[in-house]
Design a protein around this motif. Structure first.
Motif, mmCIF file in Angstrom:
data_model
loop_
_atom_site.group_PDB
_atom_site.id
_atom_site.type_symbol
_atom_site.label_atom_id
_atom_site.label_comp_id
_atom_site.label_asym_id
_atom_site.label_seq_id
_atom_site.Cartn_x
_atom_site.Cartn_y
_atom_site.Cartn_z
ATOM 1 N N PHE A 175 15.207 -0.635 3.547
ATOM 2 C CA PHE A 175 15.427 -1.024 2.151
ATOM 3 C C PHE A 175 14.239 -1.832 1.615
ATOM 4 O O PHE A 175 13.687 -1.533 0.557
ATOM 5 N N LYS A 176 13.818 -2.836 2.386
ATOM 6 C CA LYS A 176 12.712 -3.709 1.934
ATOM 7 C C LYS A 176 11.426 -2.912 1.757
ATOM 8 O O LYS A 176 10.726 -3.049 0.750
ATOM 9 N N PHE A 177 11.104 -2.071 2.743
ATOM 10 C CA PHE A 177 9.883 -1.261 2.646
ATOM 11 C C PHE A 177 9.980 -0.259 1.489
ATOM 12 O O PHE A 177 8.992 0.016 0.813
ATOM 13 N N ALA A 178 11.183 0.293 1.290
ATOM 14 C CA ALA A 178 11.356 1.308 0.243
ATOM 15 C C ALA A 178 11.155 0.703 -1.145
ATOM 16 O O ALA A 178 10.476 1.288 -1.993
ATOM 17 N N VAL A 179 11.727 -0.462 -1.373
ATOM 18 C CA VAL A 179 11.598 -1.107 -2.686
ATOM 19 C C VAL A 179 10.123 -1.346 -3.001
ATOM 20 O O VAL A 179 9.627 -0.999 -4.075
ATOM 21 N N LYS A 180 9.400 -1.896 -2.047
ATOM 22 C CA LYS A 180 7.984 -2.201 -2.277
ATOM 23 C C LYS A 180 7.156 -0.901 -2.339
ATOM 24 O O LYS A 180 6.342 -0.716 -3.233
ATOM 25 N N GLY A 181 7.400 0.000 -1.372
ATOM 26 C CA GLY A 181 6.597 1.221 -1.288
ATOM 27 C C GLY A 181 6.716 2.086 -2.522
ATOM 28 O O GLY A 181 5.717 2.510 -3.101
ATOM 29 N N MET A 182 7.940 2.347 -2.970
ATOM 30 C CA MET A 182 8.123 3.227 -4.127
ATOM 31 C C MET A 182 7.538 2.614 -5.386
ATOM 32 O O MET A 182 6.919 3.299 -6.191
ATOM 33 N N ALA A 183 7.720 1.313 -5.545
ATOM 34 C CA ALA A 183 7.198 0.657 -6.741
ATOM 35 C C ALA A 183 5.666 0.626 -6.711
ATOM 36 O O ALA A 183 5.004 0.930 -7.711
ATOM 37 N N ASP A 184 5.083 0.294 -5.565
ATOM 38 C CA ASP A 184 3.616 0.185 -5.474
ATOM 39 C C ASP A 184 2.916 1.510 -5.802
ATOM 40 O O ASP A 184 1.966 1.545 -6.577
ATOM 41 N N VAL A 185 3.371 2.615 -5.210
ATOM 42 C CA VAL A 185 2.702 3.902 -5.478
ATOM 43 C C VAL A 185 2.941 4.361 -6.911
ATOM 44 O O VAL A 185 2.068 5.008 -7.510
ATOM 45 N N SER A 186 4.085 4.022 -7.454
ATOM 46 C CA SER A 186 4.370 4.398 -8.844
ATOM 47 C C SER A 186 3.392 3.700 -9.777
ATOM 48 O O SER A 186 2.793 4.325 -10.658
ATOM 49 N N VAL A 187 3.207 2.408 -9.564
ATOM 50 C CA VAL A 187 2.261 1.644 -10.383
ATOM 51 C C VAL A 187 0.847 2.199 -10.196
ATOM 52 O O VAL A 187 0.119 2.417 -11.167
ATOM 53 N N GLU A 188 0.475 2.468 -8.943
ATOM 54 C CA GLU A 188 -0.892 2.928 -8.644
ATOM 55 C C GLU A 188 -1.216 4.238 -9.380
ATOM 56 O O GLU A 188 -2.261 4.362 -10.020
ATOM 57 N N VAL A 189 -0.326 5.206 -9.303
ATOM 58 C CA VAL A 189 -0.639 6.509 -9.906
ATOM 59 C C VAL A 189 -0.616 6.416 -11.439
ATOM 60 O O VAL A 189 -1.411 7.069 -12.113
ATOM 61 N N LEU A 190 0.268 5.582 -11.983
ATOM 62 C CA LEU A 190 0.294 5.425 -13.441
ATOM 63 C C LEU A 190 -0.971 4.740 -13.928
ATOM 64 O O LEU A 190 -1.608 5.194 -14.886
#
Ligand code: UT7
Length: 329
Positions: free
Chosen positions: A225-240
């Motif tokens: 859960f902890k890794f997923a919250v950070k991981g999904m948000a980080d890559v989303s911000v990066e690609v945008l």
């Protein structure tokens, strides 16, 4: 001449008829509808029942829908890539099986193992074969028969997962719409937080592995859960950011359906209104590689040409990533 982009030009999906609701799970393990709903957002999942019913059964139905919608002959398909961790066999690949069942005599392909990121890994891979001009029609499938590897005595996992498959057709586009960019990540140090301990070459099937129930999914939920919250948000911000797109410019976020709380956190990080977030976790649960194509399938009628979409996923491995695209039809 304008650059060729790989565009999704059709979507198909399939979920089995059998509905496994929270009330039925209450009879199998010590849990309750209120806990499952508030912690995950899930109300129901679909289960593929019956003898000899493997993943390919669901993929074939999803692909048939595409071929019928687009009036395409099976022989026109160049390639089939299947994101999955529950293929019909360890080998041959489910891609082989599907091509045979549907008469795709000119296609080749393979299965790609990236757990819940299986579809985004497969979609990005398929896009390369289109962009180079090598192929014109590629089917990318994401699907899993999670019920084949879930222990229905383990309340930490059986309430989450379900069965289903979705597929898209990738074709070249020259008007600019299609897959614009992607960020894919992997960190094998996370491999023991979400995995299937036995059945591979490190621990082949034996009486002992079966007695010890080692062929079922094991998940350390809180860590993932902890890794997923950070991981999904980080890559989303990066690609945008690298495409100069703001959250509010997006028509839709298409997030892997693992847990409603992870999805809400991702939407909040990119400042996206929650009504722009595709969601169907309540009716299918987590279908692993199936969640994203099944979202596109469910929301297809709401999509318009040019809509900006952000796809984002996180899964076992760890694997994660995000794809930015504009809808092509
Ligand atoms: O898709 C691939 C990636 N996977 C994910 O992203 C999944 C990420 N993880 C999660 O979604 C969540 O961690 C879970 C839904 C798996 C679990 O939710 P949680 O809020 O992290 O619960 P927890 O494991 O911290 O457990 C909280 C409590 C515990 O009881 P105590 O120790 O507080 O008394 C658990 O024993 O809830 C208990 N519990 C349950 N109670 C009723 C755990 N599972 C259940 C259950 N029903 N099914």
């Amino acid at each position: 001449m304008s650059k060729t982009t790989a565009a999704i030009t059709a979507v198909g999906g399939y979920v089995p008829e059998y509905v496994l609701g929270n009330k039925e799970l209450e009879k199998l393990v010590e849990t309750n509808d209120e806990w499952i709903t508030s912690r995950t957002g899930i109300k129901e999942r679909r289960i593929l029942k019956g003898e000899s019913q493997g993943l390919s059964v669901m993929c074939v139905e999803a692909i048939k829908e595409i071929l019928e919608k687009k009036n395409i002959a099976p022989e026109e398909i160049d390639m089939v890539i299947v994101g999955t961790i529950t293929g019909d066999y360890v080998f041959p690949s489910t891609s082989n099986v599907i091509c045979d069942k549907l008469g795709m005599k000119n296609a080749w392909g393979y299965d790609l193992s990236a757990a819940c990121s299986g579809f985004i890994y497969a979609l990005s891979t398929g896009a390369q074969f289109i962009e180079t001009g090598r192929y014109k029609k590629i089917i990318v499938v994401g699907g899993d028969k999670m019920s084949s590897i879930i222990n229905y005595k383990d309340r930490a996992t059986c309430i989450i997962f379900g069965d289903g498959a979705g597929a898209v057709l990738l074709e070249p586009s020259t008007d600019g719409d299609g897959i614009k960019d992607f960020v894919l990540k992997a960190d094998g140090a996370g491999r023991n937080f979400l995995y299937q301990p036995a059945g591979g070459s490190i621990m082949p099937p034996s009486h002992e592995t079966i007695d010890k129930e080692m062929h079922y999914v094991v998940q350390e939920g809180q860590t993932v859960f902890k890794f997923a919250v950070k991981g999904m948000a980080d890559v989303s911000v990066e690609v945008l950011e690298r495409n100069n797109v703001k959250g509010e410019d997006l028509a839709w976020l298409v997030p892997h359906q693992a847990n409603k709380r992870i999805i809400d956190a991702t939407a909040d990080r990119i400042n996206l209104r929650h009504d722009k977030v595709m969601m169907n976790i309540e009716k299918y649960g987590n279908t692993t590689a199936g969640t994203i194509p099944l979202l596109l399938w469910d929301y297809e009628k709401k999509l318009k040409k040019g809509d900006k979409l952000l796809i984002s996923a996180f899964g076992g491995g760890f694997t994660w990533g995000a794809i930015y695209l504009t809808w092509a039809y």
